[in-house]
Every structure is written in C-alpha cells, then in structure tokens.
Scaffold this active site. Sequence first.
Site, mmCIF file in Angstrom:
data_model
loop_
_atom_site.group_PDB
_atom_site.id
_atom_site.type_symbol
_atom_site.label_atom_id
_atom_site.label_comp_id
_atom_site.label_asym_id
_atom_site.label_seq_id
_atom_site.Cartn_x
_atom_site.Cartn_y
_atom_site.Cartn_z
ATOM 1 N N LYS A 53 0.834 -1.213 0.000
ATOM 2 C CA LYS A 53 0.000 0.000 0.000
ATOM 3 C C LYS A 53 0.870 1.265 0.000
ATOM 4 O O LYS A 53 0.661 2.175 -0.795
ATOM 5 C CB LYS A 53 -0.919 0.026 1.245
ATOM 6 C CG LYS A 53 -1.816 -1.188 1.373
ATOM 7 C CD LYS A 53 -2.718 -1.097 2.593
ATOM 8 C CE LYS A 53 -2.008 -1.133 3.935
ATOM 9 N NZ LYS A 53 -1.338 -2.403 4.256
ATOM 10 N N ARG A 102 11.761 -5.330 5.050
ATOM 11 C CA ARG A 102 11.511 -3.911 4.752
ATOM 12 C C ARG A 102 12.497 -2.987 5.471
ATOM 13 O O ARG A 102 12.847 -3.187 6.620
ATOM 14 C CB ARG A 102 10.097 -3.522 5.178
ATOM 15 C CG ARG A 102 9.864 -2.015 5.039
ATOM 16 C CD ARG A 102 8.423 -1.637 5.119
ATOM 17 N NE ARG A 102 7.746 -2.183 6.265
ATOM 18 C CZ ARG A 102 6.434 -2.152 6.428
ATOM 19 N NH1 ARG A 102 5.675 -1.615 5.490
ATOM 20 N NH2 ARG A 102 5.886 -2.661 7.496
ATOM 21 N N ARG A 131 11.237 -0.776 10.874
ATOM 22 C CA ARG A 131 10.108 -0.384 11.734
ATOM 23 C C ARG A 131 10.025 -1.292 12.958
ATOM 24 O O ARG A 131 10.235 -2.495 12.858
ATOM 25 C CB ARG A 131 8.810 -0.468 10.928
ATOM 26 C CG ARG A 131 8.377 0.883 10.436
ATOM 27 C CD ARG A 131 7.235 0.836 9.483
ATOM 28 N NE ARG A 131 6.076 0.083 9.931
ATOM 29 C CZ ARG A 131 4.957 -0.021 9.227
ATOM 30 N NH1 ARG A 131 4.858 0.586 8.063
ATOM 31 N NH2 ARG A 131 3.948 -0.727 9.673
HETATM 32 P P1 AP5 Z 1 4.826 -1.582 1.868
HETATM 33 O O1 AP5 Z 1 4.502 -0.784 0.653
HETATM 34 O O2 AP5 Z 1 5.525 -0.888 2.990
HETATM 35 O O3 AP5 Z 1 3.512 -2.344 2.385
HETATM 36 P P2 AP5 Z 1 2.262 -1.812 3.165
HETATM 37 O O4 AP5 Z 1 1.066 -2.480 2.596
HETATM 38 O O5 AP5 Z 1 2.252 -0.312 3.195
HETATM 39 O O6 AP5 Z 1 2.563 -2.421 4.597
HETATM 40 P P3 AP5 Z 1 2.504 -1.808 6.045
HETATM 41 O O7 AP5 Z 1 3.237 -2.752 6.921
HETATM 42 O O8 AP5 Z 1 2.952 -0.369 6.066
HETATM 43 O O9 AP5 Z 1 0.980 -1.859 6.334
HETATM 44 P P4 AP5 Z 1 0.338 -1.866 7.682
HETATM 45 O O10 AP5 Z 1 -1.070 -1.697 7.239
HETATM 46 O O11 AP5 Z 1 0.591 -3.002 8.573
HETATM 47 O O12 AP5 Z 1 1.051 -0.652 8.474
HETATM 48 P P5 AP5 Z 1 0.585 0.841 8.793
HETATM 49 O O13 AP5 Z 1 1.784 1.667 8.816
HETATM 50 O O14 AP5 Z 1 -0.581 1.230 7.971
HETATM 51 O O15 AP5 Z 1 5.673 -2.842 1.385
HETATM 52 C C1 AP5 Z 1 6.171 -3.781 2.320
HETATM 53 C C2 AP5 Z 1 7.518 -4.340 1.819
HETATM 54 O O16 AP5 Z 1 7.277 -5.058 0.610
HETATM 55 C C3 AP5 Z 1 8.544 -3.246 1.457
HETATM 56 O O17 AP5 Z 1 9.811 -3.691 1.827
HETATM 57 C C4 AP5 Z 1 8.427 -3.098 -0.073
HETATM 58 O O18 AP5 Z 1 9.660 -2.705 -0.637
HETATM 59 C C5 AP5 Z 1 8.051 -4.519 -0.471
HETATM 60 N N1 AP5 Z 1 7.184 -4.551 -1.661
HETATM 61 C C6 AP5 Z 1 6.129 -3.733 -1.939
HETATM 62 N N2 AP5 Z 1 5.546 -4.073 -3.106
HETATM 63 C C7 AP5 Z 1 6.252 -5.151 -3.579
HETATM 64 C C8 AP5 Z 1 6.134 -5.970 -4.744
HETATM 65 N N3 AP5 Z 1 5.161 -5.751 -5.669
HETATM 66 N N4 AP5 Z 1 7.009 -6.977 -4.897
HETATM 67 C C9 AP5 Z 1 7.984 -7.219 -3.963
HETATM 68 N N5 AP5 Z 1 8.161 -6.469 -2.853
HETATM 69 C C10 AP5 Z 1 7.293 -5.445 -2.647
HETATM 70 O O19 AP5 Z 1 0.023 0.646 10.304
HETATM 71 C C11 AP5 Z 1 0.889 0.421 11.383
HETATM 72 C C12 AP5 Z 1 0.063 0.376 12.673
HETATM 73 O O20 AP5 Z 1 -0.591 1.630 12.881
HETATM 74 C C13 AP5 Z 1 -1.072 -0.651 12.712
HETATM 75 O O21 AP5 Z 1 -0.598 -1.923 13.103
HETATM 76 C C14 AP5 Z 1 -2.016 -0.018 13.738
HETATM 77 O O22 AP5 Z 1 -1.568 -0.221 15.058
HETATM 78 C C15 AP5 Z 1 -1.903 1.458 13.420
HETATM 79 N N6 AP5 Z 1 -2.881 1.927 12.426
HETATM 80 C C16 AP5 Z 1 -2.591 2.418 11.186
HETATM 81 N N7 AP5 Z 1 -3.729 2.747 10.554
HETATM 82 C C17 AP5 Z 1 -4.753 2.450 11.394
HETATM 83 C C18 AP5 Z 1 -6.164 2.534 11.295
HETATM 84 N N8 AP5 Z 1 -6.764 3.005 10.183
HETATM 85 N N9 AP5 Z 1 -6.921 2.120 12.344
HETATM 86 C C19 AP5 Z 1 -6.338 1.666 13.469
HETATM 87 N N10 AP5 Z 1 -5.006 1.544 13.641
HETATM 88 C C20 AP5 Z 1 -4.219 1.938 12.597
#
Ligand code: AP5
Length: 228
Positions: free
Chosen positions: A16, A137, A170
């Site tokens: 994402k 990552r 992270r």
């Molecule tokens: P990346 O693009 O970073 O993936 P992502 O989907 O953004 O993963 P996240 O871990 O950031 O999502 P998340 O939803 O758990 O975390 P968030 O920060 O939102 O890609 C991941 C890896 O894969 C990278 O190394 C990249 O290079 C690689 N990659 C990407 N595409 C690829 C491809 N096509 N092929 C190969 N490799 C690839 O949330 C963190 C925390 O915040 C949550 O756990 C929660 O506690 C809180 N939080 C955030 N939003 C909310 C909400 N709306 N409600 C409640 N709590 C929330």
Amino acid sequence: MKIGPVILFGPPGAGKGTQAKRIADKFGIPQISTGDLLRENVEKGTELGQNARQIMQRGELVPDRMVCDMVAERLKGGDCERGFILDGFPRTVTQAVWLDNYLVENTVFDNANGTRAAFVLRFVVEYNALLQRLTGRRTCPTCGRIYNVHTQPPRVAEVCDLDGSRLVTRKDDQEEVIAERLKAYEAQTLPLVEYYHKRNRLLEINGDRPVDVVTAEALRAIEHGNSL
Ligand code: AP5
C-alpha cells in the site's frame, strides 16, 4: 484529471505504502497514511502518540475515534482539495462508515459520476510473501522511501539512494508483532471487502507481481474506478 478519493487496501506488507507514493506523485495529490501519521505522533510525543504507542507495538489497531479524528484533521489540508490517496485507512467497518459520511458532508469535489464516494483498490498478496516482505523492509527516515533487502535493495546496503540517510527497520516489523498485525487484519479489516463489494466500489489487483507491473495496473484501475 480529477481524482475521486482512492483507498489502498490490503494486509500488512501488501504494498500500500509503496504504491501510494507512486500514485500520489503521478497525480500530484497527497498520500494520507494513517500508519505514518500515527508514527509521527509517537515520535513527537503528542497525546495521541502516547496513547497509540503501545497499541502499535503490540500490533493491534488504534481505537476508531482517535484515528478518525486524526484523519479529519489531515483532510482539512488545502492539498486534499484535488483528491487524495488513503493508505491504511479505513481499517474497520466503523471507520468506513465514518469516511462515507465525512466525504458526503465535507469534500468539495466529486468524481466523474458526481458522487463523493471513495473507491477501493485491494492488493491481494500470498501470506508467505507478506512475511518475507515485512521482515525485509527498510525505510528512509528522511524521505520515507521504502526498500526491501530481498526484492528492492538500496544501491549501498542500509543507505537511502535518494538522500544518503541510514535506513531504519520499523519497530512493528518483528515476527511476533507481524503475526499480531496479520491477525488484526483478518479479524477487523477483512470484513471491509464485503462492505465495499456490496457497494460496487472494490477493484482487486494481484499484488504478487513486480512493483512496476502493480503500479501500471493500479493507475489503469484508478482511471476506471474514477467513473464507478
Ligand atoms: P509496503 O509498501 O511498505 O507495504 P504496506 O502495505 O504499506 O505495509 P505496512 O506494513 O505499512 O501496512 P500496515 O497496514 O501493517 O502498516 P501501517 O503503517 O498502515 O511494502 C512492504 C515491503 O514489501 C517493502 O519492503 C516493499 O519494498 C516490499 N514490496 C512492496 N511491493 C512489492 C512488490 N510488488 N514486490 C515485492 N516487494 C514489494 O500501520 C501500522 C500500525 O498503525 C497498525 O498496526 C495499527 O496499530 C496502526 N494503524 C494504522 N492505521 C490504522 C487505522 N486506520 N486504524 C487503526 N489503527 C491503525
């Protein structure tokens, strides 16, 4: 081109953040990542950050009210007037209902059909690939660029190609926390697939392909989805 709000949806590691940055650059609209906004609050030690810190370290979801208030504040930014990409929000049915109401009541633009509903791009990725992506990552603390030691390594190990900053891992990318995040996704976020599918606002993309291929399909889907 005017872009209706786009939601990037998928489990942790689905890509994402990676795709949101590319799409945002392409259309000149902001990426609104609730994960990044929460991490900024943790870093600055704000009241929200203090409340969210331990919840995030456990891999659980931050309460809906806190997240929705934070998003409402961010959406007031003038840079959102031409459209925006939501990355990691909504993540519960309560958040989705809140967003639908918010967009009807507050946004000043609409999509090609004259509706203000956001449409959703869902990235589908196989479970073992998610684990490998998350453990590999690395992120640039300065510009936010995302790398992966297995699939998208920087030119020099642990150093950002763009600004030379030392890359960071992270805190929630440890295996025990990843397992909790994936459980939270299954239990609380996956029900949104039905929510958006029923409303005919969900487009699925196979996210298990190279980043450029996924980006090209996402951009095509946005042009199509913009008229849903
Ligand atoms: P990346 O693009 O970073 O993936 P992502 O989907 O953004 O993963 P996240 O871990 O950031 O999502 P998340 O939803 O758990 O975390 P968030 O920060 O939102 O890609 C991941 C890896 O894969 C990278 O190394 C990249 O290079 C690689 N990659 C990407 N595409 C690829 C491809 N096509 N092929 C190969 N490799 C690839 O949330 C963190 C925390 O915040 C949550 O756990 C929660 O506690 C809180 N939080 C955030 N939003 C909310 C909400 N709306 N409600 C409640 N709590 C929330």
